[in-house]
Structures are given as C-alpha cells and as structure tokens.
Design an enzyme around this catalytic site. Structure first.
Site, PDB file in Angstrom:
ATOM      1  N   ARG A 236       0.858  -1.187   0.000  1.00  0.00           N
ATOM      2  CA  ARG A 236       0.000   0.000   0.000  1.00  0.00           C
ATOM      3  C   ARG A 236       0.894   1.237   0.000  1.00  0.00           C
ATOM      4  NH1 ARG A 236      -3.252  -2.725  -1.727  1.00  0.00           N
ATOM      5  NH2 ARG A 236      -5.329  -3.274  -0.950  1.00  0.00           N
ATOM      6  N   ASP A 260       4.687  -0.554  -6.806  1.00  0.00           N
ATOM      7  CA  ASP A 260       3.465  -0.878  -7.553  1.00  0.00           C
ATOM      8  C   ASP A 260       2.287  -0.111  -6.951  1.00  0.00           C
ATOM      9  OD1 ASP A 260       2.017  -2.463  -9.548  1.00  0.00           O
ATOM     10  OD2 ASP A 260       1.073  -3.438  -7.828  1.00  0.00           O
ATOM     11  N   GLU A 265      -2.213   7.401  -5.182  1.00  0.00           N
ATOM     12  CA  GLU A 265      -2.487   6.763  -6.477  1.00  0.00           C
ATOM     13  C   GLU A 265      -3.932   6.907  -6.939  1.00  0.00           C
ATOM     14  OE1 GLU A 265      -1.410   2.682  -5.199  1.00  0.00           O
ATOM     15  OE2 GLU A 265      -3.413   2.098  -5.825  1.00  0.00           O
ATOM     16  N   HIS A 297      -0.180  -0.348  -9.850  1.00  0.00           N
ATOM     17  CA  HIS A 297      -1.002  -1.304  -9.100  1.00  0.00           C
ATOM     18  C   HIS A 297      -1.428  -2.496  -9.980  1.00  0.00           C
ATOM     19  CE1 HIS A 297      -3.440  -1.266  -5.151  1.00  0.00           C
ATOM     20  NE2 HIS A 297      -3.312  -2.516  -5.566  1.00  0.00           N
TER      21      HIS A 297
HETATM   22  P1  NAI Z   1      -1.746 -11.314   4.891  1.00  0.00           P
HETATM   23  O1  NAI Z   1      -2.857 -10.823   5.758  1.00  0.00           O
HETATM   24  O2  NAI Z   1      -1.686 -12.758   4.516  1.00  0.00           O
HETATM   25  O3  NAI Z   1      -0.337 -10.948   5.591  1.00  0.00           O
HETATM   26  C1  NAI Z   1      -0.035  -9.711   6.142  1.00  0.00           C
HETATM   27  C2  NAI Z   1       1.060  -9.955   7.188  1.00  0.00           C
HETATM   28  O4  NAI Z   1       1.513  -8.668   7.643  1.00  0.00           O
HETATM   29  C3  NAI Z   1       0.566 -10.729   8.418  1.00  0.00           C
HETATM   30  O5  NAI Z   1       1.447 -11.807   8.700  1.00  0.00           O
HETATM   31  C4  NAI Z   1       0.628  -9.693   9.547  1.00  0.00           C
HETATM   32  O6  NAI Z   1       0.926 -10.249  10.813  1.00  0.00           O
HETATM   33  C5  NAI Z   1       1.750  -8.788   9.038  1.00  0.00           C
HETATM   34  N1  NAI Z   1       1.761  -7.470   9.657  1.00  0.00           N
HETATM   35  C6  NAI Z   1       0.733  -6.714  10.085  1.00  0.00           C
HETATM   36  N2  NAI Z   1       1.178  -5.562  10.607  1.00  0.00           N
HETATM   37  C7  NAI Z   1       2.547  -5.609  10.538  1.00  0.00           C
HETATM   38  C8  NAI Z   1       3.591  -4.733  10.923  1.00  0.00           C
HETATM   39  N3  NAI Z   1       3.339  -3.554  11.490  1.00  0.00           N
HETATM   40  N4  NAI Z   1       4.861  -5.107  10.680  1.00  0.00           N
HETATM   41  C9  NAI Z   1       5.157  -6.281  10.086  1.00  0.00           C
HETATM   42  N5  NAI Z   1       4.198  -7.149   9.695  1.00  0.00           N
HETATM   43  C10 NAI Z   1       2.920  -6.821   9.910  1.00  0.00           C
HETATM   44  O7  NAI Z   1      -1.762 -10.387   3.617  1.00  0.00           O
HETATM   45  P2  NAI Z   1      -1.213 -10.726   2.143  1.00  0.00           P
HETATM   46  O8  NAI Z   1      -2.267 -11.430   1.381  1.00  0.00           O
HETATM   47  O9  NAI Z   1       0.134 -11.314   2.248  1.00  0.00           O
HETATM   48  O10 NAI Z   1      -1.107  -9.245   1.531  1.00  0.00           O
HETATM   49  C11 NAI Z   1      -0.138  -8.313   1.980  1.00  0.00           C
HETATM   50  C12 NAI Z   1      -0.482  -6.954   1.409  1.00  0.00           C
HETATM   51  O11 NAI Z   1      -0.319  -6.972   0.003  1.00  0.00           O
HETATM   52  C13 NAI Z   1      -1.957  -6.554   1.592  1.00  0.00           C
HETATM   53  O12 NAI Z   1      -2.139  -5.934   2.848  1.00  0.00           O
HETATM   54  C14 NAI Z   1      -2.190  -5.594   0.477  1.00  0.00           C
HETATM   55  O13 NAI Z   1      -1.943  -4.296   0.948  1.00  0.00           O
HETATM   56  C15 NAI Z   1      -1.126  -5.953  -0.562  1.00  0.00           C
HETATM   57  N6  NAI Z   1      -1.692  -6.418  -1.834  1.00  0.00           N
HETATM   58  C16 NAI Z   1      -1.320  -5.760  -2.974  1.00  0.00           C
HETATM   59  C17 NAI Z   1      -1.797  -6.155  -4.216  1.00  0.00           C
HETATM   60  C18 NAI Z   1      -1.359  -5.456  -5.477  1.00  0.00           C
HETATM   61  O14 NAI Z   1      -1.927  -5.719  -6.548  1.00  0.00           O
HETATM   62  N7  NAI Z   1      -0.351  -4.606  -5.440  1.00  0.00           N
HETATM   63  C19 NAI Z   1      -2.776  -7.251  -4.324  1.00  0.00           C
HETATM   64  C20 NAI Z   1      -3.070  -7.915  -3.068  1.00  0.00           C
HETATM   65  C21 NAI Z   1      -2.552  -7.490  -1.868  1.00  0.00           C
END
Ligand code: NAI
Length: 333
Positions: A236, A260, A265, A297
């Site tokens: 993000r 990305d 954005e 994105h």
């Molecule tokens: P997820 O929910 O599986 O994993 C997120 C991880 O971040 C969790 O293990 C959580 O404990 C950890 N976390 C939370 N706060 C934290 C902090 N302050 N410091 C370190 N770790 C922390 O989410 P997933 O599916 O892996 O997605 C990650 C991110 O990717 C999403 O939040 C979203 O923003 C982004 N995303 C981007 C896309 C794109 O097209 N560019 C598409 C899909 C997701």
C-alpha cells in the site's frame, strides 16, 4: 435471472466476469463509472452490486443502495477500507470480498520489479529500441549472497521470501505474528524491524496498511536503512512517506525504489492520463529518477487472479441470491 451491477470496470474485468457469469446464469451490467452516493441509483434494477478499490461506498451511498433494493455488496478485492461496513451491517446489506486471489501474482511481481530495477531492464529496453547499444549506467549487483528483508510474512511475504531464497540470498523478516515453522523450513530469520532495516540490501514490504503501519518508512526510519538499500513496495502506498523517500533518493541513502503502489495513487493509477497534465508534483519527481521503477497497481493482474476474483465474487452473488451463506471467509463483518 440474477442481475449484478458491476462498477469501475475495465475490459479485463468484464472479460472474466462475463465468462463466469454465463456459467452461473447471472447477468452483469458493467459500468465504467464508480459507485458513489451520486451514482447508486443506477443499481435499481440489480439484485447485487460489485465494486473495486476506488468506489466510495460510504453511509450515504449505502442508504441509496438500500433504497434501490440492494442487499448484497460484493467487493472484487481483498481490502474493504472504502466501505462503511458498520453502516452496511446496520442497513442489512451483506458485504463480501475476495480475501486472497493469487498471492503468487503479487510475490512474482515484487521480484520482477526488483530484478528489472537492479539490472536496469527498463532502461536497457528503451535504449535498445532507439538503437543505443551502450552499456553505460547499466551496472547492477548480484542478488546471490545479499540480505533481503521481508516486512510482513503473510501469504504474499512468505512466497516472496521463498522466491528470494532461490537466488541464494539470506532472508530476514519482521512480523508481529512470526510464522516460526515456515521460517525454520525456509531458513528465514525474524528480527525486530530496526535491525531488519539496518541489515537489508533490499527491503520488501508485504504488510497491510493500518494506523500502526502508516508511514512505516519515514524520514526517521529511512535514516536507519543500510546506505544504498533498495526498497520494493507492492502493498500500500501510504506505508511510505513519499516526501521522505524523495529526500532519501536525492541524498543517495536510498539506492533504488520499485513501487506498484503510491501514496496518492487514487485517480491516477488505472487511468490513461497521457493526454493530460500530471498534477501530482511528487509523483512527477519520482518519475525523474533513473533508479525508480513504478507500475500502476498491477501486481495482482494475472489471468489466474482475475479468474479467481470473478469466481469468488459471482459465486457469492449466486449464493446470497439463493438464500445461502457466502463462501467461508469471504464475509466482511
Ligand atoms: P496477509 O494478511 O496474509 O499478511 C499480512 C502480514 O503482515 C501478516 O502476517 C501480519 O501479521 C503482518 N503485519 C501486520 N502488521 C505488521 C507490521 N506492522 N509489521 C510487520 N508485519 C505486519 O496479507 P497478504 O495477502 O500477504 O497481503 C499483503 C499486502 O499486500 C496486503 O495488505 C495488500 O496491501 C497488498 N496487496 C497488494 C496487491 C497489489 O496488486 N499490489 C494485491 C493484493 C494485496
């Protein structure tokens, strides 16, 4: 026949949605404009509405949807920060989302961005097309033996770490909820975030945007990174303070940036603005650096992810229209 009004659509959304809709006997009414309180009346002939990340589904919009008889709002994305879910619950509108479509797509794009940036593929490509075959300015570094810091080891962060392990890198990670068994199996070591910043040649962000993670990389924390470290952000935009990032690039503290996502954005990414004037000076400045690579994105944009998004979203439309519960884990409470 069940009818769903689908907002803020592009041709690639329409293609996959139309295919799955036909299989489920659903009619999709595609709109290119976004859903908001002003446009919500357009849903009056639909049974459900489907929105993406930039539709503004606030209380007023939900009230207008309720007035139009809508009882199901289906998000075709994971995040739901653009929906007033409390108001939706009060109004009896069920909100569903697609919690994970292809973590592989995002992990692979993160690595693709880093490789392109480091090995200057983007610069070499435009150069060669101009018949400039000089190698000047194209020196990269071996990933082998370097330290990669993964912040956030959820679905995407873990896959990204595993791909980087394949390059013979050391992977260190930071997460308030460490995946210890996984880390052991892949020889990944958890560290507090300050230590990760100090040790990483490449810092890759895979955590959600929350009040705690807002501007995780800011003027102060960027002073703690290894001088010349590269930063990759496919999560993000607001995880990084753009003003501080530009300062870091100007001083050379930050060696390279692959993005990305971008703080501001909305209204820019996903749109063709090539005939207009870019109003955002910070994005304009970022685009001038030779060591900055930006995609708009698109990390999620694979055939597999689009098919999964359409399948989960429209299956929920069919289930709710038939009085069934949404697929497990997809309801936004
Ligand atoms: P997820 O929910 O599986 O994993 C997120 C991880 O971040 C969790 O293990 C959580 O404990 C950890 N976390 C939370 N706060 C934290 C902090 N302050 N410091 C370190 N770790 C922390 O989410 P997933 O599916 O892996 O997605 C990650 C991110 O990717 C999403 O939040 C979203 O923003 C982004 N995303 C981007 C896309 C794109 O097209 N560019 C598409 C899909 C997701």
């Amino acid at each position: 026949m069940i009818k769903v009004a689908v907002y803020d659509t592009k041709s690639y959304d329409q293609h996959e949605f139309a295919k799955v809709a036909a299989e489920l006997s659903i009619t999709c009414e595609f709109h290119e404009f976004r859903l908001s309180a002003t446009t919500a009346a357009s849903a009056h002939t639909a049974d459900a509405v489907c929105v993406f990340v930039n539709d503004q589904v606030d209380r007023d919009c939900l009230a207008a949807l309720k007035e139009a008889g809508i009882r199901h709002l289906a998000l075709r994305c994971a995040g739901f920060n653009n929906v007033d879910s409390v108001a939706a619950a009060e109004m009896g509108i069920v909100v569903t989302r697609v919690p994970a479509y292809s973590p592989h797509a995002v992990a692979e794009h993160s690595v693709a961005l880093l490789l392109s940036l480091n090995r200057k593929i983007h610069r070499a490509h435009s150069r060669v097309r101009e018949l400039n075959f000089s190698l000047h300015g194209l020196v990269g570094f071996d990933l082998f033996g370097k330290t990669i810091g993964i912040i956030g080891t959820g679905k995407i962060g873990r896959l990204t770490a595993q791909i980087f392990r394949g390059f013979g890198t050391q992977v260190i990670a930071s997460d308030p909820y460490p995946a210890t068994d996984w880390a052991k199996a892949h020889d990944v070591h958890y560290l507090p975030v300050e230590e990760l910043l100090a040790q990483s040649h490449v810092i890759s962000l895979h955590l959600p945007l929350t009040p705690e993670s807002y501007h995780l990389l800011n003027r102060e924390t960027l002073q703690k990174i290894k001088p010349g470290a590269y930063i990759v952000n496919t999560s993000r935009g607001k995880l990084i303070d753009t003003t501080a990032l530009i300062e870091g690039l100007k001083t050379g503290r930050v060696g390279g940036v692959a993005l990305d996502v971008y703080e501001e954005e909305e209204g820019v990414f996903f749109e063709d603005l090539s005939d207009g004037i870019l109003a955002d000076d910070e994005l304009g400045r970022l685009l001038t650096f030779p060591n900055v690579l930006i995609t708009a994105h698109q990390a999620f944009l694979t055939q597999e992810a689009l098919a999964e998004i359409a399948r989960v979203t429209l299956t929920n439309v069919a289930r709710l229209a038939g009085g069934e519960a949404p697929l497990e884990g997809t309801a936004v409470s």
